[in-house]
Design an enzyme around this catalytic site. Structure first.
Site, PDB file in Angstrom:
ATOM      1  N   GLN A   1       0.846  -1.202   0.000  1.00  0.00           N
ATOM      2  CA  GLN A   1       0.000   0.000   0.000  1.00  0.00           C
ATOM      3  C   GLN A   1       0.876   1.245   0.000  1.00  0.00           C
ATOM      4  O   GLN A   1       0.395   2.356  -0.081  1.00  0.00           O
ATOM      5  CB  GLN A   1      -0.876   0.017   1.260  1.00  0.00           C
ATOM      6  CG  GLN A   1      -1.819  -1.155   1.347  1.00  0.00           C
ATOM      7  CD  GLN A   1      -2.388  -1.284   2.756  1.00  0.00           C
ATOM      8  OE1 GLN A   1      -3.382  -0.656   3.101  1.00  0.00           O
ATOM      9  NE2 GLN A   1      -1.749  -2.075   3.591  1.00  0.00           N
ATOM     10  N   ASN A   2       2.189   1.047   0.117  1.00  0.00           N
ATOM     11  CA  ASN A   2       3.092   2.191   0.229  1.00  0.00           C
ATOM     12  C   ASN A   2       3.400   2.791  -1.135  1.00  0.00           C
ATOM     13  O   ASN A   2       3.476   2.079  -2.132  1.00  0.00           O
ATOM     14  CB  ASN A   2       4.392   1.769   0.919  1.00  0.00           C
ATOM     15  CG  ASN A   2       4.136   1.263   2.323  1.00  0.00           C
ATOM     16  OD1 ASN A   2       3.058   1.482   2.870  1.00  0.00           O
ATOM     17  ND2 ASN A   2       5.108   0.584   2.902  1.00  0.00           N
ATOM     18  N   VAL A   3       3.618   4.088  -1.129  1.00  0.00           N
ATOM     19  CA  VAL A   3       3.913   4.800  -2.379  1.00  0.00           C
ATOM     20  C   VAL A   3       5.370   5.257  -2.396  1.00  0.00           C
ATOM     21  O   VAL A   3       5.785   5.983  -3.279  1.00  0.00           O
ATOM     22  CB  VAL A   3       2.967   6.022  -2.548  1.00  0.00           C
ATOM     23  CG1 VAL A   3       1.509   5.569  -2.667  1.00  0.00           C
ATOM     24  CG2 VAL A   3       3.123   7.029  -1.402  1.00  0.00           C
ATOM     25  N   ASP A   4       6.152   4.819  -1.402  1.00  0.00           N
ATOM     26  CA  ASP A   4       7.493   5.387  -1.208  1.00  0.00           C
ATOM     27  C   ASP A   4       8.593   4.771  -2.085  1.00  0.00           C
ATOM     28  O   ASP A   4       9.700   5.313  -2.173  1.00  0.00           O
ATOM     29  CB  ASP A   4       7.909   5.318   0.277  1.00  0.00           C
ATOM     30  CG  ASP A   4       7.862   3.910   0.867  1.00  0.00           C
ATOM     31  OD1 ASP A   4       8.030   2.930   0.124  1.00  0.00           O
ATOM     32  OD2 ASP A   4       7.658   3.805   2.101  1.00  0.00           O
TER      33      ASP A   4
ATOM     34  N   HIS B   1      -1.499   1.517  -4.257  1.00  0.00           N
ATOM     35  CA  HIS B   1      -1.858   2.938  -4.124  1.00  0.00           C
ATOM     36  C   HIS B   1      -0.967   3.858  -4.955  1.00  0.00           C
ATOM     37  O   HIS B   1      -0.908   5.054  -4.685  1.00  0.00           O
ATOM     38  CB  HIS B   1      -1.831   3.343  -2.638  1.00  0.00           C
ATOM     39  CG  HIS B   1      -2.889   2.655  -1.821  1.00  0.00           C
ATOM     40  ND1 HIS B   1      -2.858   2.576  -0.437  1.00  0.00           N
ATOM     41  CD2 HIS B   1      -4.026   2.011  -2.190  1.00  0.00           C
ATOM     42  CE1 HIS B   1      -3.922   1.914  -0.012  1.00  0.00           C
ATOM     43  NE2 HIS B   1      -4.634   1.553  -1.055  1.00  0.00           N
TER      44      HIS B   1
ATOM     45  N   CYS C   1       2.089  19.968 -16.922  1.00  0.00           N
ATOM     46  CA  CYS C   1       2.538  19.000 -17.929  1.00  0.00           C
ATOM     47  C   CYS C   1       3.388  19.699 -18.991  1.00  0.00           C
ATOM     48  O   CYS C   1       2.937  20.688 -19.584  1.00  0.00           O
ATOM     49  CB  CYS C   1       1.313  18.354 -18.562  1.00  0.00           C
ATOM     50  SG  CYS C   1       1.729  17.167 -19.852  1.00  0.00           S
TER      51      CYS C   1
ATOM     52  N   GLY D   1       3.090  -4.473   8.904  1.00  0.00           N
ATOM     53  CA  GLY D   1       3.042  -3.016   9.110  1.00  0.00           C
ATOM     54  C   GLY D   1       1.842  -2.313   8.524  1.00  0.00           C
ATOM     55  O   GLY D   1       1.968  -1.196   8.044  1.00  0.00           O
TER      56      GLY D   1
ATOM     57  N   ASN E   1       3.566  -6.865  13.312  1.00  0.00           N
ATOM     58  CA  ASN E   1       3.103  -5.534  13.714  1.00  0.00           C
ATOM     59  C   ASN E   1       3.308  -5.401  15.225  1.00  0.00           C
ATOM     60  O   ASN E   1       2.942  -6.311  15.971  1.00  0.00           O
ATOM     61  CB  ASN E   1       1.597  -5.403  13.378  1.00  0.00           C
ATOM     62  CG  ASN E   1       1.138  -3.961  13.325  1.00  0.00           C
ATOM     63  OD1 ASN E   1       1.448  -3.175  14.217  1.00  0.00           O
ATOM     64  ND2 ASN E   1       0.408  -3.614  12.282  1.00  0.00           N
ATOM     65  N   PRO E   2       3.856  -4.281  15.692  1.00  0.00           N
ATOM     66  CA  PRO E   2       4.019  -4.130  17.144  1.00  0.00           C
ATOM     67  C   PRO E   2       2.684  -3.934  17.865  1.00  0.00           C
ATOM     68  O   PRO E   2       2.591  -4.102  19.085  1.00  0.00           O
ATOM     69  CB  PRO E   2       4.901  -2.878  17.288  1.00  0.00           C
ATOM     70  CG  PRO E   2       4.832  -2.162  15.984  1.00  0.00           C
ATOM     71  CD  PRO E   2       4.447  -3.168  14.940  1.00  0.00           C
TER      72      PRO E   2
HETATM   73  P1  OAD Z   1      -1.286   2.981   8.952  1.00  0.00           P
HETATM   74  O1  OAD Z   1      -0.603   4.242   9.322  1.00  0.00           O
HETATM   75  O2  OAD Z   1      -2.782   2.951   9.003  1.00  0.00           O
HETATM   76  O3  OAD Z   1      -0.804   1.790   9.883  1.00  0.00           O
HETATM   77  C1  OAD Z   1       0.547   1.563  10.144  1.00  0.00           C
HETATM   78  C2  OAD Z   1       0.651   0.255  10.899  1.00  0.00           C
HETATM   79  O4  OAD Z   1       2.044  -0.009  11.043  1.00  0.00           O
HETATM   80  C3  OAD Z   1       0.051   0.262  12.291  1.00  0.00           C
HETATM   81  O5  OAD Z   1      -0.735  -0.917  12.462  1.00  0.00           O
HETATM   82  C4  OAD Z   1       1.257   0.246  13.222  1.00  0.00           C
HETATM   83  O6  OAD Z   1       1.024  -0.482  14.417  1.00  0.00           O
HETATM   84  C5  OAD Z   1       2.260  -0.479  12.361  1.00  0.00           C
HETATM   85  N1  OAD Z   1       3.663  -0.187  12.674  1.00  0.00           N
HETATM   86  C6  OAD Z   1       4.212   0.926  13.227  1.00  0.00           C
HETATM   87  N2  OAD Z   1       5.535   0.820  13.339  1.00  0.00           N
HETATM   88  C7  OAD Z   1       5.862  -0.403  12.841  1.00  0.00           C
HETATM   89  C8  OAD Z   1       7.076  -1.125  12.678  1.00  0.00           C
HETATM   90  N3  OAD Z   1       8.245  -0.594  13.053  1.00  0.00           N
HETATM   91  N4  OAD Z   1       7.026  -2.357  12.140  1.00  0.00           N
HETATM   92  C9  OAD Z   1       5.859  -2.908  11.765  1.00  0.00           C
HETATM   93  N5  OAD Z   1       4.674  -2.278  11.889  1.00  0.00           N
HETATM   94  C10 OAD Z   1       4.674  -1.052  12.427  1.00  0.00           C
HETATM   95  O7  OAD Z   1      -0.736   2.582   7.503  1.00  0.00           O
HETATM   96  P2  OAD Z   1      -1.384   1.643   6.400  1.00  0.00           P
HETATM   97  O8  OAD Z   1      -2.038   0.463   7.003  1.00  0.00           O
HETATM   98  O9  OAD Z   1      -0.341   1.437   5.365  1.00  0.00           O
HETATM   99  O10 OAD Z   1      -3.760   5.103   1.704  1.00  0.00           O
HETATM  100  O11 OAD Z   1      -2.480   2.590   5.811  1.00  0.00           O
HETATM  101  C11 OAD Z   1      -3.207   2.160   4.712  1.00  0.00           C
HETATM  102  C12 OAD Z   1      -3.510   3.303   3.800  1.00  0.00           C
HETATM  103  O12 OAD Z   1      -4.120   4.365   4.507  1.00  0.00           O
HETATM  104  C13 OAD Z   1      -2.295   3.975   3.184  1.00  0.00           C
HETATM  105  O13 OAD Z   1      -1.790   3.313   2.046  1.00  0.00           O
HETATM  106  C14 OAD Z   1      -2.840   5.299   2.785  1.00  0.00           C
HETATM  107  C15 OAD Z   1      -3.548   5.623   4.070  1.00  0.00           C
HETATM  108  O14 OAD Z   1      -4.491   6.553   4.033  1.00  0.00           O
HETATM  109  C16 OAD Z   1      -3.907   6.057   0.760  1.00  0.00           C
HETATM  110  O15 OAD Z   1      -3.255   7.080   0.769  1.00  0.00           O
HETATM  111  C17 OAD Z   1      -4.896   5.714  -0.300  1.00  0.00           C
END
Ligand code: OAD
Length: 236
Positions: free
Chosen positions: A92-95, A110, A139, A179, A205-206
């Site tokens: 889901q990451n865009v990085d 995403h 553009c 994560g 996930n922590p």
């Molecule tokens: P979130 O910010 O919702 O969740 C991050 C998760 O990573 C949480 O469950 C944390 O507990 C966990 N976390 C934190 N530190 C960590 C570590 N060191 N190792 C492992 N896990 C860790 O991010 P996403 O689930 O990616 O969408 O969010 C989903 C989508 O919501 C994103 O892609 C973005 C956002 O809005 C769009 O922009 C469309």
């Protein structure tokens, strides 16, 4: 003694895998920019209302990501891809940090923050400039506004990518979920598709998530610590 990994493998990653690289998560501390929540900026409406504001946020995030390197969790997934015959990485990451770590088979649900898409002619281009010389950028072909080539709230995911992710989730024997808070759809459904088809679910996930109760195994800790350790015990 090493335990063999059942194949095929699907991996779903979210912002948490990049946390230890220094990229802020969306729902944790430190993700806010000028007191806006992502839901207020990552929308087509926000872009129509104030494209410069939305681009300033993306410009800030691009600068931040540019200063970050992949961590041991990204590297482990790249090693797993190289070692296992069938691994699909869905993010889901865009990085772009998975590709920077050496993963090749990456499905970006995403989009990618390093690409722009023209709102006029639809041209998609890679743009690695940090910081952008003009905000909002236009553009070079048709002069219309460019937007980040990412999926915003309320928009559909790229169909081909979603189909491929769904297929990988449906046929995998092991699904690693790393994560992600597992609350944003449709990504959050992929582990459920895998479970329904009899896959083993491992969560990294922590913190607890809505998936935790259904996971067969949980690695409760930062991905860059617990995932390499888990893989070392299993690599073929
Ligand atoms: P979130 O910010 O919702 O969740 C991050 C998760 O990573 C949480 O469950 C944390 O507990 C966990 N976390 C934190 N530190 C960590 C570590 N060191 N190792 C492992 N896990 C860790 O991010 P996403 O689930 O990616 O969408 O969010 C989903 C989508 O919501 C994103 O892609 C973005 C956002 O809005 C769009 O922009 C469309």
């Amino acid at each position: 003694m090493s335990e063999p990994i059942p194949g095929p493998v699907a991996v779903l990653t979210g912002a948490g895998i990049s946390a230890e690289s220094g990229v802020p998560t969306f729902r944790g501390e430190g993700g806010l920019w000028r007191n806006f929540r992502p839901e207020q900026l990552a929308t087509p409406e926000a872009f129509r209302r104030d494209p410069a504001l939305v681009w300033e946020w993306y410009d800030w995030r691009r600068g931040l990501i540019d200063s970050c390197a992949p961590n041991a969790a990204h590297e482990t997934l790249a090693e797993m891809e190289a070692a296992l015959p069938d691994l699909t990485l869905i993010t889901q990451n865009v990085d772009g940090l998975h590709q920077a770590a050496g993963s090749h088979n990456v499905l970006e649900l995403h989009g990618n923050i390093w690409r722009t898409r023209c709102t006029g002619c639809g041209r998609v281009s890679e743009d690695r400039q940090v910081l952008l010389p003009e905000i909002p950028p236009r553009c070079p072909e048709c002069g219309a506004l460019l937007r980040p080539d990412v999926v915003w709230f309320g928009e559909s995911l790229p169909l081909e990518v979603l189909d491929a992710a769904w297929a990988a989730a449906a046929c995998c024997r092991l699904m690693l979920v790393v994560g992600t808070s597992a609350v944003v759809q449709p990504a959050a459904s992929l582990p459920l598709v895998a479970l329904r088809n009899g896959a083993r679910l491992v969560e990294v996930n922590p913190a607890e998530t809505p998936l935790s109760a259904q996971a067969h195994e949980i690695l409760r800790g930062p991905a860059a610590e617990v995932l390499p350790e888990w893989w070392r015990k299993r690599e073929p």
